[in-house]
Design a protein around this motif. Structure first.
Motif, mmCIF file in Angstrom:
data_model
loop_
_atom_site.group_PDB
_atom_site.id
_atom_site.type_symbol
_atom_site.label_atom_id
_atom_site.label_comp_id
_atom_site.label_asym_id
_atom_site.label_seq_id
_atom_site.Cartn_x
_atom_site.Cartn_y
_atom_site.Cartn_z
ATOM 1 N N CYS A 1 21.247 1.382 39.586
ATOM 2 C CA CYS A 1 22.548 1.112 38.971
ATOM 3 C C CYS A 1 23.645 1.162 40.032
ATOM 4 O O CYS A 1 23.584 1.964 40.962
ATOM 5 C CB CYS A 1 22.860 2.100 37.850
ATOM 6 S SG CYS A 1 23.076 3.793 38.384
ATOM 7 N N VAL A 2 24.642 0.308 39.875
ATOM 8 C CA VAL A 2 25.778 0.278 40.787
ATOM 9 C C VAL A 2 26.649 1.500 40.498
ATOM 10 O O VAL A 2 26.866 1.851 39.343
ATOM 11 C CB VAL A 2 26.583 -1.022 40.590
ATOM 12 C CG1 VAL A 2 27.836 -1.006 41.454
ATOM 13 C CG2 VAL A 2 25.719 -2.221 40.911
ATOM 14 N N GLY A 3 27.117 2.148 41.556
ATOM 15 C CA GLY A 3 27.987 3.312 41.384
ATOM 16 C C GLY A 3 27.253 4.533 40.882
ATOM 17 O O GLY A 3 27.827 5.352 40.173
ATOM 18 N N CYS A 4 25.997 4.665 41.249
ATOM 19 C CA CYS A 4 25.175 5.796 40.802
ATOM 20 C C CYS A 4 25.881 7.118 41.136
ATOM 21 O O CYS A 4 26.198 7.387 42.294
ATOM 22 C CB CYS A 4 23.818 5.750 41.486
ATOM 23 S SG CYS A 4 22.753 7.150 41.087
ATOM 24 N N PRO A 5 26.137 7.970 40.142
ATOM 25 C CA PRO A 5 26.842 9.218 40.394
ATOM 26 C C PRO A 5 26.021 10.215 41.217
ATOM 27 O O PRO A 5 26.583 11.159 41.766
ATOM 28 C CB PRO A 5 27.122 9.761 38.991
ATOM 29 C CG PRO A 5 26.111 9.124 38.112
ATOM 30 C CD PRO A 5 25.826 7.778 38.721
ATOM 31 N N ALA A 6 24.724 10.004 41.319
ATOM 32 C CA ALA A 6 23.865 10.926 42.068
ATOM 33 C C ALA A 6 23.618 10.459 43.506
ATOM 34 O O ALA A 6 22.843 11.078 44.226
ATOM 35 C CB ALA A 6 22.530 11.094 41.346
ATOM 36 N N TRP A 7 24.282 9.376 43.943
ATOM 37 C CA TRP A 7 24.051 8.811 45.277
ATOM 38 C C TRP A 7 24.185 9.848 46.378
ATOM 39 O O TRP A 7 23.311 9.977 47.234
ATOM 40 C CB TRP A 7 24.985 7.632 45.504
ATOM 41 C CG TRP A 7 25.038 7.136 46.913
ATOM 42 C CD1 TRP A 7 26.100 7.213 47.759
ATOM 43 C CD2 TRP A 7 23.996 6.513 47.661
ATOM 44 N NE1 TRP A 7 25.787 6.665 48.978
ATOM 45 C CE2 TRP A 7 24.486 6.228 48.949
ATOM 46 C CE3 TRP A 7 22.682 6.172 47.376
ATOM 47 C CZ2 TRP A 7 23.722 5.623 49.936
ATOM 48 C CZ3 TRP A 7 21.920 5.554 48.366
ATOM 49 C CH2 TRP A 7 22.450 5.290 49.621
ATOM 50 N N ASP A 8 25.271 10.608 46.391
ATOM 51 C CA ASP A 8 25.490 11.591 47.456
ATOM 52 C C ASP A 8 24.434 12.687 47.431
ATOM 53 O O ASP A 8 23.928 13.095 48.471
ATOM 54 C CB ASP A 8 26.890 12.209 47.355
ATOM 55 C CG ASP A 8 27.990 11.212 47.687
ATOM 56 O OD1 ASP A 8 27.719 10.240 48.429
ATOM 57 O OD2 ASP A 8 29.117 11.405 47.204
ATOM 58 N N LEU A 9 24.086 13.146 46.243
ATOM 59 C CA LEU A 9 23.065 14.188 46.100
ATOM 60 C C LEU A 9 21.709 13.687 46.591
ATOM 61 O O LEU A 9 21.014 14.378 47.344
ATOM 62 C CB LEU A 9 22.964 14.628 44.639
ATOM 63 C CG LEU A 9 21.841 15.611 44.302
ATOM 64 C CD1 LEU A 9 22.086 16.950 44.990
ATOM 65 C CD2 LEU A 9 21.730 15.787 42.797
ATOM 66 N N ILE A 10 21.334 12.486 46.189
ATOM 67 C CA ILE A 10 20.048 11.920 46.603
ATOM 68 C C ILE A 10 20.000 11.746 48.118
ATOM 69 O O ILE A 10 19.004 12.096 48.757
ATOM 70 C CB ILE A 10 19.771 10.593 45.870
ATOM 71 C CG1 ILE A 10 19.489 10.869 44.393
ATOM 72 C CG2 ILE A 10 18.609 9.839 46.517
ATOM 73 C CD1 ILE A 10 19.433 9.629 43.519
ATOM 74 N N GLN A 11 21.084 11.228 48.693
ATOM 75 C CA GLN A 11 21.126 11.057 50.154
ATOM 76 C C GLN A 11 20.967 12.395 50.875
ATOM 77 O O GLN A 11 20.224 12.499 51.842
ATOM 78 C CB GLN A 11 22.467 10.452 50.575
ATOM 79 C CG GLN A 11 22.523 8.975 50.549
ATOM 80 C CD GLN A 11 23.746 8.505 51.299
ATOM 81 O OE1 GLN A 11 23.613 8.082 52.439
ATOM 82 N NE2 GLN A 11 24.903 8.579 50.693
ATOM 83 N N ALA A 12 21.676 13.405 50.412
ATOM 84 C CA ALA A 12 21.613 14.721 51.045
ATOM 85 C C ALA A 12 20.207 15.314 50.954
ATOM 86 O O ALA A 12 19.678 15.848 51.941
ATOM 87 C CB ALA A 12 22.633 15.663 50.413
ATOM 88 N N GLU A 13 19.588 15.215 49.783
ATOM 89 C CA GLU A 13 18.236 15.750 49.611
ATOM 90 C C GLU A 13 17.229 14.976 50.448
ATOM 91 O O GLU A 13 16.318 15.555 51.038
ATOM 92 C CB GLU A 13 17.853 15.754 48.140
ATOM 93 C CG GLU A 13 18.615 16.794 47.352
ATOM 94 C CD GLU A 13 18.205 16.870 45.898
ATOM 95 O OE1 GLU A 13 17.203 16.229 45.490
ATOM 96 O OE2 GLU A 13 18.899 17.581 45.143
ATOM 97 N N LEU A 14 17.383 13.655 50.507
ATOM 98 C CA LEU A 14 16.492 12.837 51.324
ATOM 99 C C LEU A 14 16.625 13.230 52.795
ATOM 100 O O LEU A 14 15.617 13.442 53.478
ATOM 101 C CB LEU A 14 16.822 11.364 51.124
ATOM 102 C CG LEU A 14 15.931 10.363 51.825
ATOM 103 C CD1 LEU A 14 15.862 9.075 51.031
ATOM 104 C CD2 LEU A 14 16.375 10.072 53.226
ATOM 105 N N LYS A 15 17.860 13.340 53.285
ATOM 106 C CA LYS A 15 18.070 13.689 54.696
ATOM 107 C C LYS A 15 17.506 15.070 55.016
ATOM 108 O O LYS A 15 16.937 15.284 56.085
ATOM 109 C CB LYS A 15 19.549 13.622 55.046
ATOM 110 C CG LYS A 15 20.066 12.203 55.134
ATOM 111 C CD LYS A 15 21.547 12.159 55.450
ATOM 112 C CE LYS A 15 22.035 10.724 55.555
ATOM 113 N NZ LYS A 15 23.463 10.655 55.896
ATOM 114 N N GLN A 16 17.655 16.009 54.096
ATOM 115 C CA GLN A 16 17.121 17.355 54.315
ATOM 116 C C GLN A 16 15.591 17.329 54.350
ATOM 117 O O GLN A 16 14.973 17.913 55.233
ATOM 118 C CB GLN A 16 17.600 18.301 53.233
ATOM 119 C CG GLN A 16 17.108 19.723 53.417
ATOM 120 C CD GLN A 16 17.629 20.652 52.339
ATOM 121 O OE1 GLN A 16 18.122 20.219 51.303
ATOM 122 N NE2 GLN A 16 17.527 21.933 52.591
#
Length: 76
Positions: free
Chosen positions: A47-62
Motif C-alpha cells: 500500500c502507498v503511504g504504509c504507516p509501518a514503513w519506518d518500523l519495517i525499515q528499522a527492523e530490517l536494518k537491525q
C-alpha cells in the motif's frame, strides 16, 4: 554464504499488521550483497503511504545488520 544468512535474517522481520515475514508477504524483491559487506534490499509495499514503513525499515536494518560480515544495509 553471506547472502543465505541475509535472507535468513529477512525471514525474521515481520509485517506488523499481518505477523508474516516480509519474504512470505512477497515484499522482498531483491537482495544484493557485495564483497565489502554492503547489503542492498529492494522492497515493495502493498500500500502507498504504509504507516509501518519506518518500523519495517528499522527492523530490517537491525536484523540484516547483525549478520556477520555485513557492514551497511540499504533499503529501497
Amino acid at each position: 554464504m553471506r547472502e543465505t544468512a541475509v535472507r535468513a535474517a529477512l525471514d525474521t522481520v515481520m509485517d506488523p499488521h499481518m505477523t508474516v515475514s516480509l519474504p512470505d508477504m512477497g515484499m522482498v524483491r531483491r537482495v544484493d550483497v557485495d564483497e565489502q559487506g554492503l547489503v542492498d534490499v529492494g522492497l515493495v509495499f502493498p500500500c502507498v503511504g504504509c504507516p509501518a514503513w519506518d518500523l519495517i525499515q528499522a527492523e530490517l536494518k537491525q536484523a540484516v545488520g547483525s549478520v556477520q560480515g555485513v557492514t551497511r544495509v540499504k533499503v529501497k
